[in-house]
Write a protein that holds these residues in place. Structure first.
Motif, PDB file in Angstrom:
ATOM      1  N   ARG A  72       0.839  -1.204   0.000  1.00 44.12           N
ATOM      2  CA  ARG A  72       0.000   0.000   0.000  1.00 44.12           C
ATOM      3  C   ARG A  72       0.875   1.256   0.000  1.00 44.12           C
ATOM      4  N   SER A  73       1.905   1.264   0.827  1.00 37.20           N
ATOM      5  CA  SER A  73       2.801   2.416   0.880  1.00 37.20           C
ATOM      6  C   SER A  73       3.555   2.608  -0.430  1.00 37.20           C
ATOM      7  N   ALA A  74       3.985   1.515  -1.033  1.00 35.60           N
ATOM      8  CA  ALA A  74       4.742   1.599  -2.285  1.00 35.60           C
ATOM      9  C   ALA A  74       3.838   1.969  -3.459  1.00 35.60           C
ATOM     10  N   ALA A  75       2.582   1.556  -3.424  1.00 34.05           N
ATOM     11  CA  ALA A  75       1.669   1.817  -4.539  1.00 34.05           C
ATOM     12  C   ALA A  75       1.138   3.248  -4.543  1.00 34.05           C
ATOM     13  N   ASP A  76       1.053   3.888  -3.403  1.00 32.08           N
ATOM     14  CA  ASP A  76       0.473   5.238  -3.336  1.00 32.08           C
ATOM     15  C   ASP A  76       1.149   6.233  -4.284  1.00 32.08           C
ATOM     16  N   PRO A  77       2.479   6.365  -4.279  1.00 32.34           N
ATOM     17  CA  PRO A  77       3.071   7.331  -5.217  1.00 32.34           C
ATOM     18  C   PRO A  77       2.904   6.908  -6.683  1.00 32.34           C
ATOM     19  N   LEU A  78       2.869   5.604  -6.947  1.00 32.28           N
ATOM     20  CA  LEU A  78       2.649   5.135  -8.318  1.00 32.28           C
ATOM     21  C   LEU A  78       1.240   5.485  -8.783  1.00 32.28           C
ATOM     22  N   TRP A  79       0.290   5.316  -7.902  1.00 30.86           N
ATOM     23  CA  TRP A  79      -1.103   5.644  -8.204  1.00 30.86           C
ATOM     24  C   TRP A  79      -1.231   7.131  -8.534  1.00 30.86           C
ATOM     25  N   THR A  80      -0.598   7.977  -7.719  1.00 28.84           N
ATOM     26  CA  THR A  80      -0.643   9.416  -7.962  1.00 28.84           C
ATOM     27  C   THR A  80       0.022   9.756  -9.297  1.00 28.84           C
ATOM     28  N   LYS A  85      -0.247  11.656 -14.846  1.00 32.14           N
ATOM     29  CA  LYS A  85       0.195  11.533 -16.237  1.00 32.14           C
ATOM     30  C   LYS A  85      -0.956  11.561 -17.233  1.00 32.14           C
ATOM     31  N   GLN A  86      -2.159  11.274 -16.790  1.00 31.93           N
ATOM     32  CA  GLN A  86      -3.269  11.232 -17.731  1.00 31.93           C
ATOM     33  C   GLN A  86      -4.317  12.313 -17.496  1.00 31.93           C
ATOM     34  N   THR A  87      -3.973  13.303 -16.700  1.00 30.61           N
ATOM     35  CA  THR A  87      -4.892  14.423 -16.504  1.00 30.61           C
ATOM     36  C   THR A  87      -4.222  15.708 -16.965  1.00 30.61           C
ATOM     37  N   SER A  88      -5.026  16.604 -17.477  1.00 34.32           N
ATOM     38  CA  SER A  88      -4.484  17.890 -17.913  1.00 34.32           C
ATOM     39  C   SER A  88      -4.204  18.747 -16.683  1.00 34.32           C
ATOM     40  N   PRO A  89      -3.234  19.651 -16.787  1.00 40.08           N
ATOM     41  CA  PRO A  89      -2.929  20.521 -15.640  1.00 40.08           C
ATOM     42  C   PRO A  89      -4.142  21.308 -15.140  1.00 40.08           C
ATOM     43  N   ALA A  90      -5.039  21.637 -16.038  1.00 37.79           N
ATOM     44  CA  ALA A  90      -6.213  22.430 -15.644  1.00 37.79           C
ATOM     45  C   ALA A  90      -7.170  21.656 -14.736  1.00 37.79           C
ATOM     46  N   SER A  91      -7.209  20.343 -14.889  1.00 36.37           N
ATOM     47  CA  SER A  91      -8.153  19.549 -14.090  1.00 36.37           C
ATOM     48  C   SER A  91      -7.474  18.669 -13.050  1.00 36.37           C
ATOM     49  N   ALA A  93      -5.886  19.117 -10.116  1.00 35.16           N
ATOM     50  CA  ALA A  93      -6.241  19.302  -8.705  1.00 35.16           C
ATOM     51  C   ALA A  93      -7.642  18.764  -8.422  1.00 35.16           C
ATOM     52  N   THR A  94      -8.549  18.983  -9.356  1.00 29.24           N
ATOM     53  CA  THR A  94      -9.920  18.497  -9.193  1.00 29.24           C
ATOM     54  C   THR A  94      -9.954  16.979  -9.182  1.00 29.24           C
ATOM     55  N   VAL A  95      -9.212  16.359 -10.090  1.00 25.85           N
ATOM     56  CA  VAL A  95      -9.178  14.895 -10.156  1.00 25.85           C
ATOM     57  C   VAL A  95      -8.596  14.313  -8.871  1.00 25.85           C
ATOM     58  N   LEU A  96      -7.463  14.847  -8.425  1.00 27.30           N
ATOM     59  CA  LEU A  96      -6.843  14.334  -7.200  1.00 27.30           C
ATOM     60  C   LEU A  96      -7.753  14.543  -5.984  1.00 27.30           C
ATOM     61  N   SER A  97      -8.430  15.679  -5.938  1.00 28.79           N
ATOM     62  CA  SER A  97      -9.367  15.935  -4.848  1.00 28.79           C
ATOM     63  C   SER A  97     -10.537  14.958  -4.904  1.00 28.79           C
ATOM     64  N   ALA A  98     -11.045  14.710  -6.098  1.00 22.31           N
ATOM     65  CA  ALA A  98     -12.172  13.785  -6.250  1.00 22.31           C
ATOM     66  C   ALA A  98     -11.776  12.371  -5.835  1.00 22.31           C
ATOM     67  N   GLY A 100      -9.537  11.547  -3.598  1.00 21.56           N
ATOM     68  CA  GLY A 100      -9.513  11.535  -2.136  1.00 21.56           C
ATOM     69  C   GLY A 100     -10.903  11.524  -1.534  1.00 21.56           C
ATOM     70  N   THR A 101     -11.804  12.286  -2.126  1.00 16.77           N
ATOM     71  CA  THR A 101     -13.181  12.354  -1.633  1.00 16.77           C
ATOM     72  C   THR A 101     -13.891  11.018  -1.809  1.00 16.77           C
ATOM     73  N   VAL A 102     -13.729  10.406  -2.967  1.00 16.82           N
ATOM     74  CA  VAL A 102     -14.374   9.111  -3.208  1.00 16.82           C
ATOM     75  C   VAL A 102     -13.826   8.053  -2.255  1.00 16.82           C
ATOM     76  N   GLY A 103     -12.514   8.098  -1.995  1.00 20.09           N
ATOM     77  CA  GLY A 103     -11.927   7.165  -1.028  1.00 20.09           C
ATOM     78  C   GLY A 103     -12.523   7.338   0.359  1.00 20.09           C
ATOM     79  N   ALA A 104     -12.661   8.590   0.770  1.00 14.45           N
ATOM     80  CA  ALA A 104     -13.249   8.868   2.084  1.00 14.45           C
ATOM     81  C   ALA A 104     -14.708   8.426   2.144  1.00 14.45           C
ATOM     82  N   LEU A 105     -15.458   8.686   1.067  1.00 19.19           N
ATOM     83  CA  LEU A 105     -16.861   8.254   1.037  1.00 19.19           C
ATOM     84  C   LEU A 105     -16.965   6.731   1.088  1.00 19.19           C
ATOM     85  N   GLY A 106     -16.043   6.051   0.420  1.00 19.34           N
ATOM     86  CA  GLY A 106     -16.030   4.584   0.475  1.00 19.34           C
ATOM     87  C   GLY A 106     -15.789   4.078   1.880  1.00 19.34           C
ATOM     88  N   GLU A 107     -14.884   4.738   2.596  1.00 17.12           N
ATOM     89  CA  GLU A 107     -14.627   4.345   3.981  1.00 17.12           C
ATOM     90  C   GLU A 107     -15.840   4.623   4.869  1.00 17.12           C
TER      91      GLU A 107
END
Length: 157
Positions: A72-80, A85-91, A93-98, A100-107
């Motif tokens: 889990r610790s090793a996969a986190d930076p790879l996941w990020t 790599k597949q999101t545009s700079p404009a979106s 922050a929104t993608v990364l925030s989403a 995190g939010t979906v992860g929290a909602l799942g918990e």
């Protein structure tokens, strides 16, 4: 409880060199290759969680617990990295925030039912439920990587 704390510390220390090895091996690699590694890491985490839940031996449980924490610790930076790599700079922050939010909602949504299973039946069943709940994530990630791979092949042709 002391054992779990000691294993968590050992897992963190073991994750440091593994994360560095994975960083070096994946630097500059195409997205599908990074995605396949993430699928593998997630699948092993699911299997190790199930192994932790089902074993009756301390050494096996400790190894499974350690493996889940390290992966889990090793996969986190790879996941990020995979997401960035597949999101545009404009979106981005929104993608990364989403994410995190979906992860929290799942918990929030999954925690109480799993807790109820642990209280009503056993902690082992609750842990096994956690492993089973993570299986769809492996399948969805695998499907995303397969689609990515197909898209990359189209670009190369």
């Amino acid at each position: 409880m002391v054992w779990l704390g000691a294993l968590a510390v050992a897992g963190t220390l073991a994750a440091i060199p593994l994360t560095e090895v994975l960083r070096r091996r994946t630097a500059g690699q195409p997205l599908p290759r990074l995605g396949r590694l993430l699928v593998w890491l997630q699948a092993v985490q699911v299997a190790a969680t199930a192994g932790f839940a089902l074993t009756g031996q301390f050494a096996t449980a400790a190894a499974a617990f350690l493996l889940v924490g390290v992966l889990r610790s090793a996969a986190d930076p790879l996941w990020t990295t995979w997401l960035i790599k597949q999101t545009s700079p404009a979106s981005r922050a929104t993608v990364l925030s989403a994410v995190g939010t979906v992860g929290a909602l799942g918990e929030i949504a999954g925690g109480p039912p799993v807790g109820w299973i642990g209280q009503r039946f056993s902690v082992a069943r609750a842990l096994l439920t956690c492993a089973l709940l993570a299986v769809p994530a492996v399948a969805l990630l695998s499907a995303a990587v397969t689609r990515q791979d197909a898209d990359e092949r189209k670009v190369q042709v």
